[in-house]
Design a protein around this motif. Structure first.
Motif, PDB file in Angstrom:
ATOM      1  N   TYR A  31      -5.224   2.381  -3.024  1.00 41.44           N
ATOM      2  CA  TYR A  31      -5.441   1.777  -1.718  1.00 41.44           C
ATOM      3  C   TYR A  31      -6.765   2.223  -1.104  1.00 41.44           C
ATOM      4  O   TYR A  31      -6.958   2.141   0.102  1.00 41.44           O
ATOM      5  CB  TYR A  31      -4.307   2.145  -0.753  1.00 41.44           C
ATOM      6  CG  TYR A  31      -2.940   1.689  -1.197  1.00 41.44           C
ATOM      7  CD1 TYR A  31      -2.734   0.418  -1.734  1.00 41.44           C
ATOM      8  CD2 TYR A  31      -1.827   2.510  -1.071  1.00 41.44           C
ATOM      9  CE1 TYR A  31      -1.489  -0.009  -2.135  1.00 41.44           C
ATOM     10  CE2 TYR A  31      -0.566   2.087  -1.462  1.00 41.44           C
ATOM     11  CZ  TYR A  31      -0.403   0.826  -1.990  1.00 41.44           C
ATOM     12  OH  TYR A  31       0.849   0.400  -2.390  1.00 41.44           O
ATOM     13  N   SER A 207       7.639   1.282  -1.526  1.00 41.93           N
ATOM     14  CA  SER A 207       6.935   0.458  -0.540  1.00 41.93           C
ATOM     15  C   SER A 207       7.854   0.057   0.621  1.00 41.93           C
ATOM     16  O   SER A 207       7.908  -1.116   1.001  1.00 41.93           O
ATOM     17  CB  SER A 207       6.326  -0.792  -1.195  1.00 41.93           C
ATOM     18  OG  SER A 207       5.375  -0.439  -2.161  1.00 41.93           O
ATOM     19  N   ARG A 211       3.843  -1.684   1.873  1.00 41.85           N
ATOM     20  CA  ARG A 211       2.497  -1.243   1.469  1.00 41.85           C
ATOM     21  C   ARG A 211       1.588  -1.076   2.690  1.00 41.85           C
ATOM     22  O   ARG A 211       0.400  -1.395   2.651  1.00 41.85           O
ATOM     23  CB  ARG A 211       1.896  -2.206   0.450  1.00 41.85           C
ATOM     24  CG  ARG A 211       2.757  -2.368  -0.810  1.00 41.85           C
ATOM     25  CD  ARG A 211       2.084  -3.174  -1.882  1.00 41.85           C
ATOM     26  NE  ARG A 211       2.981  -3.399  -3.007  1.00 41.85           N
ATOM     27  CZ  ARG A 211       3.190  -2.550  -4.009  1.00 41.85           C
ATOM     28  NH1 ARG A 211       2.563  -1.395  -4.024  1.00 41.85           N
ATOM     29  NH2 ARG A 211       4.011  -2.856  -5.002  1.00 41.85           N
ATOM     30  N   ARG A 229      -3.730  -4.158  -3.066  1.00 41.09           N
ATOM     31  CA  ARG A 229      -2.980  -5.144  -2.286  1.00 41.09           C
ATOM     32  C   ARG A 229      -3.619  -6.521  -2.294  1.00 41.09           C
ATOM     33  O   ARG A 229      -2.935  -7.529  -2.037  1.00 41.09           O
ATOM     34  CB  ARG A 229      -2.802  -4.630  -0.849  1.00 41.09           C
ATOM     35  CG  ARG A 229      -1.818  -3.486  -0.760  1.00 41.09           C
ATOM     36  CD  ARG A 229      -1.847  -2.804   0.584  1.00 41.09           C
ATOM     37  NE  ARG A 229      -3.058  -1.995   0.754  1.00 41.09           N
ATOM     38  CZ  ARG A 229      -3.211  -1.055   1.677  1.00 41.09           C
ATOM     39  NH1 ARG A 229      -2.230  -0.819   2.525  1.00 41.09           N
ATOM     40  NH2 ARG A 229      -4.332  -0.361   1.761  1.00 41.09           N
ATOM     41  N   PHE A 235      -0.364 -10.930   0.735  1.00 39.82           N
ATOM     42  CA  PHE A 235      -1.522 -10.401   1.454  1.00 39.82           C
ATOM     43  C   PHE A 235      -2.683 -11.392   1.457  1.00 39.82           C
ATOM     44  O   PHE A 235      -3.766 -11.096   1.964  1.00 39.82           O
ATOM     45  CB  PHE A 235      -1.993  -9.087   0.822  1.00 39.82           C
ATOM     46  CG  PHE A 235      -1.193  -7.882   1.235  1.00 39.82           C
ATOM     47  CD1 PHE A 235      -1.507  -7.169   2.371  1.00 39.82           C
ATOM     48  CD2 PHE A 235      -0.111  -7.464   0.476  1.00 39.82           C
ATOM     49  CE1 PHE A 235      -0.776  -6.058   2.756  1.00 39.82           C
ATOM     50  CE2 PHE A 235       0.636  -6.350   0.850  1.00 39.82           C
ATOM     51  CZ  PHE A 235       0.299  -5.652   1.989  1.00 39.82           C
TER      52      PHE A 235
END
Length: 339
Positions: A31, A207, A211, A229, A235
């Motif tokens: 991330y 998650s 997330r 993501r 997303f």
């Protein structure tokens, strides 16, 4: 310290863990960048406040996540319930990933994880993804041999269907199923969650905060180019805009609740919803939110004190029904694709 706020939970197969866990994947650069010194401090803080169920996998950071957790275990092994996983391997021929569940790979992976973790035993060893080429009975049989050899204490499965879980439990007791489960990822409630309750298997939602999306702090359109993501359909573009409505409902519910003297946060509401779902379905549920920051761990602990009213639960359920986009972009990567 918040240690007194966490009780011990029996997942399954008499495996006792803290009622909230910690997902280690966030401490690797999936991330965005991660600082190893801060990551180790976060892990130590988790254990300090009673979050002793620590989850990792051999594929996180290509082994570096296990090596990081080894530094925690070096002085605190007796305070930690350690979970790791195997089954996702890199494919040098394609540069991508493949799934392996053959008995030889089971043994090879366990030996490598034990070495990286610098420990003699893994408390909970998961099959990370099912290998469709290998009957699950063969994979779990090889995992069971690790228990007999004293290298593993309990077995788990990730992203399996109800029927796959039933077949596995016929070979060896399964302590936990780990799958994505949250307010915006409820597909597991159709089959595998009820099967887990029926079979006496605990559930470990990964998650649980979507997330990061369900915390209300994530600007999804500003994600870095290498952020994992960006590969997830919900997303993407219009989907993420539509899904913002879910966050608004969570925010509204949070504004109606308090943790101590402070207003509840969306993260606390999302986790409290999951804990409530466990009671609804009659099975132990231990979410494993991950974070790089110690303060977020303290925030997450507040979820265990929240009680959601019937009206609040109904509002959250209705918001969940309106989620747009899949939670995976890879066919058969999640259990709902095979149900």
């Amino acid at each position: 310290m918040n240690r007194r706020r966490l009780m011990s939970i029996n997942l399954g197969d008499n495996f006792q863990v803290s009622s909230l866990g910690f997902g280690g994947m966030a401490l690797t650069p999936v991330y965005g960048p991660s600082d190893p010194t801060e990551a180790l401090a976060t892990l130590n803080h988790a254990v300090d406040v009673g979050v002793s169920f620590i989850d990792t996998a051999n594929v996180y950071g290509m082994g570096s996540n296990e090596e990081l957790i080894a530094k925690l275990l070096k002085s605190r092994r007796d305070e930690v319930q350690l979970a790791t996983k195997f089954g996702i391997a890199s494919n040098p021929a394609t540069g991508g990933r493949e799934v392996r569940g053959d008995p030889a790979y089971v043994k090879e992976s366990a030996a490598a994880s034990l070495k990286r973790l610098d420990t003699e035993v893994i408390d909970l060893y998961y099959l990370h993804r099912l290998d469709a080429r290998v009957p699950i009975e063969e994979t779990v049989g090889a995992m069971a041999e690790l228990v007999q050899e004293g290298k593993v204490r309990h077995l788990g499965l990730s992203e399996v269907t109800a029927s796959e879980l039933e077949r596995a439990t016929a070979v060896h007791p399964i302590a936990a199923v780990q799958s994505e489960w949250s307010i915006w990822s409820r597909d597991v409630e159709q089959s595998v969650v009820p099967a887990s309750a029926r079979l006496g298997v605990g559930f470990v939602p990964y998650s649980p905060l979507g997330r990061g999306f369900l915390t209300g702090t994530l600007a999804a359109k500003n994600l870095a180019e290498n952020d994992f993501r960006r590969q997830i359909p919900r997303f993407d573009g219009d989907a993420v805009d539509a899904n913002q409505a879910v966050v608004e409902v969570i925010r509204r519910v949070a504004s109606e609740l308090r943790v101590g003297e402070a207003e509840a946060t969306p993260a606390q509401v999302a986790l409290a919803w999951l804990l409530t779902q466990g009671r609804r379905f009659g099975l132990p549920v231990v979410p494993i939110p991950g974070t790089r920051r110690a303060a977020r761990i303290d925030e997450n602990l507040g979820a265990v004190t929240l009680e959601l009213s019937d009206a609040q639960l109904a509002a959250l359920d209705e918001a969940a029904d309106a989620v747009v986009g899949s939670r995976s972009n890879t066919p058969n990567w999640v259990s709902s694709d095979r149900e």
